[in-house]
Design an enzyme around this catalytic site. Structure first.
Site, PDB file in Angstrom:
ATOM      1  N   HIS A   1      12.346   1.350   4.758  1.00 11.06           N
ATOM      2  CA  HIS A   1      12.431  -0.065   4.376  1.00 11.06           C
ATOM      3  C   HIS A   1      12.909  -0.981   5.651  1.00 11.06           C
ATOM      4  CE1 HIS A   1      11.580  -3.944   2.466  1.00 11.06           C
ATOM      5  NE2 HIS A   1      11.743  -3.452   1.296  1.00 11.06           N
TER       6      HIS A   1
ATOM      7  N   HIS B   1     -14.432   5.263   5.126  1.00 12.07           N
ATOM      8  CA  HIS B   1     -15.906   5.152   5.360  1.00 12.07           C
ATOM      9  C   HIS B   1     -16.381   5.174   3.851  1.00 12.07           C
ATOM     10  CE1 HIS B   1     -20.127   6.402   5.857  1.00 12.07           C
ATOM     11  NE2 HIS B   1     -20.043   5.765   6.765  1.00 12.07           N
TER      12      HIS B   1
ATOM     13  N   CYS C   1       0.681  -1.252   0.094  1.00 12.12           N
ATOM     14  CA  CYS C   1       0.026  -0.172   0.292  1.00 12.12           C
ATOM     15  C   CYS C   1       0.812   1.336   0.031  1.00 12.12           C
ATOM     16  CB  CYS C   1      -0.939   0.056   1.205  1.00 12.12           C
ATOM     17  SG  CYS C   1      -2.089  -1.597   1.188  1.00 12.12           S
TER      18      CYS C   1
ATOM     19  N   HIS D   1      -1.898  19.695   7.082  1.00  4.99           N
ATOM     20  CA  HIS D   1      -2.770  18.612   6.731  1.00  4.99           C
ATOM     21  C   HIS D   1      -2.217  17.312   6.650  1.00  4.99           C
ATOM     22  CE1 HIS D   1      -5.601  21.916   5.337  1.00  4.99           C
ATOM     23  NE2 HIS D   1      -4.504  22.306   4.703  1.00  4.99           N
TER      24      HIS D   1
ATOM     25  N   HIS E   1      -2.638   6.904   5.046  1.00  2.83           N
ATOM     26  CA  HIS E   1      -3.068   5.706   4.397  1.00  2.83           C
ATOM     27  C   HIS E   1      -4.304   5.303   5.190  1.00  2.83           C
ATOM     28  CE1 HIS E   1      -3.961   2.137   2.449  1.00  2.83           C
ATOM     29  NE2 HIS E   1      -2.973   1.275   3.460  1.00  2.83           N
TER      30      HIS E   1
ATOM     31  N   ASN F   1     -10.567   0.670   1.987  1.00  2.00           N
ATOM     32  CA  ASN F   1      -8.982   0.792   1.668  1.00  2.00           C
ATOM     33  C   ASN F   1      -8.667   0.600   0.278  1.00  2.00           C
ATOM     34  OD1 ASN F   1      -6.342   0.248   1.663  1.00  2.00           O
ATOM     35  ND2 ASN F   1      -6.302  -1.247   3.260  1.00  2.00           N
TER      36      ASN F   1
END
Length: 338
Positions: A180, A266, A101, A233, A237, A270
């Site tokens: 990573h 909502h 993702c 802001h 994810h 995802n």
């Protein structure tokens, strides 16, 4: 089914998220044909809208980066775009797979690096995931969770290093930080695509995932924070309700800071690597993005990776035409039951 029902009730997803056509059938149709149809509808629809909104010609695109973690057909998704829009023969095209993702930020970072080498051109970045082939049909609970969270979605983003475009650009790209931790065994194994005991393919989420995510995020923040804090802001994810809750608590964010993430989860679920762009579109549609505002996009994914990028608004940003919130913005924000 009892387990899935409980997860769905607590997921933070609403009743209007998107599931591909093949999964509305009985029996379900998890075919290559169905998978290609889903992906083409999503990515070509997004790219069509982008070209209409920007007025940029496909022939002007010099760099193309596409990411999809678990659906990587031949010809590649990047080649599907090249063929559809007849992109030029010297296009620098890249197709990123298996990166989870957080790959949307990786795609942006790769495009940025290429734009530093190839001058006076445009980079098209497309982020998506495929649901048709990835619905798990077995009974392993650790694999069933992904069925409850992932939904259809995708985004197309245009980057430019042409000086005249600064006058009409929405944002300046400021920083990326990529972390990573795959050298650690627990990080490496916290989200794994594999077969269950009956030979059915799914993605296993380990119990180490929350700990691994928190540790990887901490490393990312320690690197990025001194450079650009604070932020106006946040686009976290929309991986799931628990993830948003944890970041809200650990980063000491306000409900307004995480509103875009919760509302995206909502409304759309995802959508993997594209979720951070739905969140940015929400902030724009609400009229909250003012000149000089800084936005932090944070994405986490298998491996384990935490990637983030920072943008500065070059003007008061209005929502793009045909943005994903156009027909439902007046309903949001909504109250989400705990």
């Amino acid at each position: 089914m009892d387990f899935v029902t409980k997860i769905l009730e607590r997921s933070g997803l609403g009743q209007e998220t998107y599931v591909p056509e093949g999964l509305h059938c009985l029996p379900i149709e998890q075919t290559m044909v169905g998978s290609r149809k889903e992906t083409k509808e999503v990515i070509l629809g997004a790219v069509d809208t982008l070209f209409r909104n920007t007025g940029v010609s496909p022939s002007d695109i010099g760099i193309l980066v596409v990411n999809s973690s678990t659906f990587n057909p031949t010809p590649s998704l990047a080649t599907i775009i090249v063929n559809k829009y007849k992109l030029r023969e010297n296009i620098k095209s890249f197709n990123l797979g298996g990166m989870g993702c957080s790959a949307g930020v990786i795609a942006i970072d790769d495009a940025k690096s290429l734009l530093q080498v190839h001058r006076n051109t445009y980079a098209l970045v497309v982020s998506t995931e495929n649901i048709t082939q990835n619905l798990y049909v077995g009974n392993n609970k650790s694999m069933l969770v992904t069925n409850c969270l992932f939904r259809v979605g995708g985004a197309a983003v245009l980057l430019s290093n042409i000086s005249k475009d600064r006058k009409r650009a929405k944002y300046k790209f400021v920083h990326t930080v990529r972390v990573h931790t795959g050298s650690d065994d627990r990080s490496y194994g916290c989200a794994t695509q594999e077969e269950d005991e009956d030979g059915l393919v799914g993605v296993t989420l380990s119990k180490d995932l929350p700990m691994v995510a928190a540790r990887t995020l901490k490393i990312n923040i320690a690197t990025l924070g001194p450079l650009v804090l604070p932020f106006e802001h946040f686009c976290i994810h929309a991986g799931g309700r628990a993830l948003i809750d944890e970041l809200e608590k650990n980063l000491h964010l306000s409900p307004l800071h995480v509103e875009a993430s919760r509302m995206t989860l909502h409304r759309f679920g995802n959508t993997s690597s594209s979720s951070i762009w739905y969140e940015l579109a929400y902030t724009e549609a609400k009229g909250r993005m003012k000149k000089g505002d800084r936005t932090w996009q944070i994405a986490l994914g298998s491996g384990f990776k935490c990637n983030s990028c920072v943008w500065v608004a070059l003007r008061n940003v209005k929502a793009s035409a045909n943005n994903p919130w156009e027909e439902c913005l007046n309903k949001y924000p909504v109250e989400i039951d705990i």
